[in-house]
Design an enzyme around this catalytic site. Structure first.
Site, PDB file in Angstrom:
ATOM      1  N   HIS A 275       0.835  -1.202   0.000  1.00  0.00           N
ATOM      2  CA  HIS A 275       0.000   0.000   0.000  1.00  0.00           C
ATOM      3  C   HIS A 275       0.875   1.259   0.000  1.00  0.00           C
ATOM      4  O   HIS A 275       0.763   2.102  -0.900  1.00  0.00           O
ATOM      5  CB  HIS A 275      -0.923  -0.024   1.226  1.00  0.00           C
ATOM      6  N   GLU A 276       1.745   1.357   0.991  1.00  0.00           N
ATOM      7  CA  GLU A 276       2.588   2.558   1.070  1.00  0.00           C
ATOM      8  C   GLU A 276       3.536   2.619  -0.130  1.00  0.00           C
ATOM      9  O   GLU A 276       3.881   3.695  -0.610  1.00  0.00           O
ATOM     10  CB  GLU A 276       3.361   2.596   2.390  1.00  0.00           C
ATOM     11  N   HIS A 279       1.859   4.416  -2.901  1.00  0.00           N
ATOM     12  CA  HIS A 279       1.981   5.874  -2.713  1.00  0.00           C
ATOM     13  C   HIS A 279       3.381   6.330  -3.127  1.00  0.00           C
ATOM     14  O   HIS A 279       3.564   7.357  -3.775  1.00  0.00           O
ATOM     15  CB  HIS A 279       1.776   6.240  -1.240  1.00  0.00           C
ATOM     16  N   GLU A 305      -4.588   7.635  -3.149  1.00  0.00           N
ATOM     17  CA  GLU A 305      -5.091   6.376  -2.607  1.00  0.00           C
ATOM     18  C   GLU A 305      -5.355   5.367  -3.731  1.00  0.00           C
ATOM     19  O   GLU A 305      -5.275   4.157  -3.511  1.00  0.00           O
ATOM     20  CB  GLU A 305      -6.351   6.652  -1.775  1.00  0.00           C
TER      21      GLU A 305
HETATM   22 ZN    ZN Z   1      -3.030   5.229   1.718  1.00  0.00          ZN
END
Ligand code: ZN
Length: 511
Positions: A275-276, A279, A305
């Site tokens: 997830h990170e 980003h 996101e």
């Molecule tokens: Zn996030």
């Protein structure tokens, strides 16, 4: 006067760029201080850090509100509105974003900014106690104060449709409550129907394989390996441990991820890293043309996101990924994963379970948690409901959409820190991220027909290449809806998320 009127747009733009570069630098330094605070700073540093951040924020505010910047933006905004002027899309984006930041800064009275800072500091402290004691009544007065001040913010900033739009605009420029409400309404109906099918499927999913004992050092090693497969550049970034997961972008050459590990939860660190990492890839991929400017970063929280969710869910929770990754993971954890097949493991990482807590929710029910918060915020700001009504509204909506009812407010209306912080209009960006991610994923599938076969061979670079080209390099040049339309050929459409979820969970649950 003559001097200003005869100045060319090119000169004005060069000066705007110089001023904007410094503003951007200051913002990135604040980001670095924030990263340090969460990962390295000793406890006694907090007072000093607060002062340093406040000093920097003061300098940013002073520069943003300077009359000279206002004059320059005035003439440039006029030029940007003229379609014949020789400005590039990036120039127009830069002018738009600096103007947006300045307008907000100018319109917000210093008194209001200060009162809000004090009220939110107090509300967060109260929230921590109130949540521990599950006592809504102790939080209600502080939250009422924060909401009153946010209403003042909305009036000061201004809006075209409804007050809540002014708050949304801070996190998702260009979004409106009416627009979101239409997309979210369709998504809610589809999700509730899908959830019912899952309930009736009679094929429960066992996730106990993820809850065996997994030594942390090997989990860490696997997380970094996966980030490498995704194309995260460790010479332009790093990963550290912290209590809260986040990605701090100091610049495209310095992107810091954090993760959290748990011995009895294999998914936490792995999917947290992906997830990170999503980003982080966005920030590492910012194009040269927009670097070191206020558009040299992701355009909105929703688009940001979308990048994290695409990697975490569409890739990381997809079956092709585990065809490739499970054998590698089994090499690291031969005892824990002995005899575990791809199908069983893939089903385990995709178990659907309506639950009370948003941060523990999986990708099907997650959006229902967000839609609940969005509706409550919107009705609060249209004065349809009052802060005092929140626990009742919360519990009723949980029961009617997710079929679970919180036994207390700690596991209900008191679970998130956001409102105490004054983050109103922030929650919807999580679901926007899921909507955008599904739409991008569908477009990638159309344009790279080999997508799934490549993933099953561990080749994730074509996906990164597509995202670099369509999303990352533009930074904040285009507003979210425009960017998604340019990338996929269609304005944001919730149909793609529904289709993605229905197809995937139909396979997981066999219907
Ligand atoms: Zn996030």
């Amino acid at each position: 006067m003559l001097a200003t009127t005869t100045r060319s747009i090119t000169d004005e733009l060069a000066e705007l760029r110089a001023a904007a570069a410094e503003l951007h630098d200051l913002g990135r330094i604040v980001e670095l201080l924030g990263w340090d605070q969460e990962t390295m700073m000793p406890a006694k540093g907090i007072g000093w850090r607060g002062q340093q951040q406040s000093t920097l924020s003061g300098i940013v505010h002073e520069r943003l509100t300077s009359p000279r910047l206002g004059e320059r933006l005035g003439s440039l905004a006029e030029a940007a509105a003229d379609e014949r002027s020789p400005l590039s899309d990036a120039d127009r984006g830069l002018i738009r974003e600096v103007k947006r930041a300045r307008d907000r800064a100018v319109k917000l009275p210093t008194r209001l900014v200060k009162e809000l800072a004090e009220a939110t500091t107090q509300a967060v402290a109260t929230w921590q106690r109130a949540r521990a004691e599950s006592s809504w009544t102790s939080f209600q007065p502080d939250l009422t104060r924060v909401i009153e001040l946010k209403r003042e913010v909305a009036e000061a900033v201004g809006y075209a449709g409804e007050p809540y739009d002014a708050l949304l605009d801070e996190y998702e420029p260009g979004a409106t409550a009416a627009g979101l409400s239409e997309m979210f309404g369709r998504l809610r109906a589809d999700t509730v129907a899908l959830l019912e099918k899952i309930r009736l499927s009679g094929r429960p999913v066992d996730r106990s394989v993820l809850e065996r004992e997994y030594p942390l050092d090997r989990q860490w090693q696997f997380g970094e390996t996966v980030l490498g497969w995704m194309g995260f550049d460790f010479e332009a970034g790093r990963q550290d441990r912290s209590a809260h997961l986040f990605c701090a972008a100091i610049g495209p050459g310095d992107v810091r991820l954090t993760t959290r590990l748990s011995e009895r939860d294999l998914g936490q660190a792995l999917f947290g890293s992906m997830h990170e990492g999503g980003h982080g890839l966005y920030e590492q991929g910012i194009g040269e043309a927009v670097q070191r400017t206020p558009i040299g970063q992701g355009i909105s929280l929703g688009v940001h996101e979308s990048q994290s969710r695409l990697w975490e869910n569409c890739v990381g929770r997809g079956r092709p990924f585990w065809q490739f990754a499970l054998p590698k993971l089994t090499e690291l954890f031969p005892r824990q994963l002995a005899g575990v097949g791809v199908a069983a493991f893939w089903r385990a990482v995709n178990r659907v379970e309506p639950s009370l807590i948003r941060v523990e929710a999986e990708e099907v029910t997650y959006n229902l948690h967000i839609l609940l918060r969005f509706e409550i915020e919107r009705r609060l700001f249209s004065r349809e409901v009052d802060v005092a009504d929140l626990p009742r509204l919360w519990n009723e909506t949980m029961a009617s959409t997710l079929g679970v009812e919180p036994p207390n407010d700690r596991e209900g209306v008191l679970q998130d820190i956001h409102w105490g912080f004054g983050l109103v209009g922030y929650f919807p960006t999580y679901t926007l991220g899921n909507l955008y991610a599904a739409q991008l994923w569908a477009a990638i599938g159309r344009e790279l027909p080999e997508r799934d076969a490549a993933i099953a061979r561990g080749e994730l670079r074509p996906i990164l290449g597509w995202l670099r080209e369509r999303i990352h390099r533009h930074g904040g040049t285009y507003l979210a809806a425009d960017l998604i339309e340019r990338a996929t050929g269609e304005p944001p459409n919730p149909r793609y998320l529904t289709e993605y979820l229905t197809a995937k969970y139909g396979q997981v649950y066999g219907f």
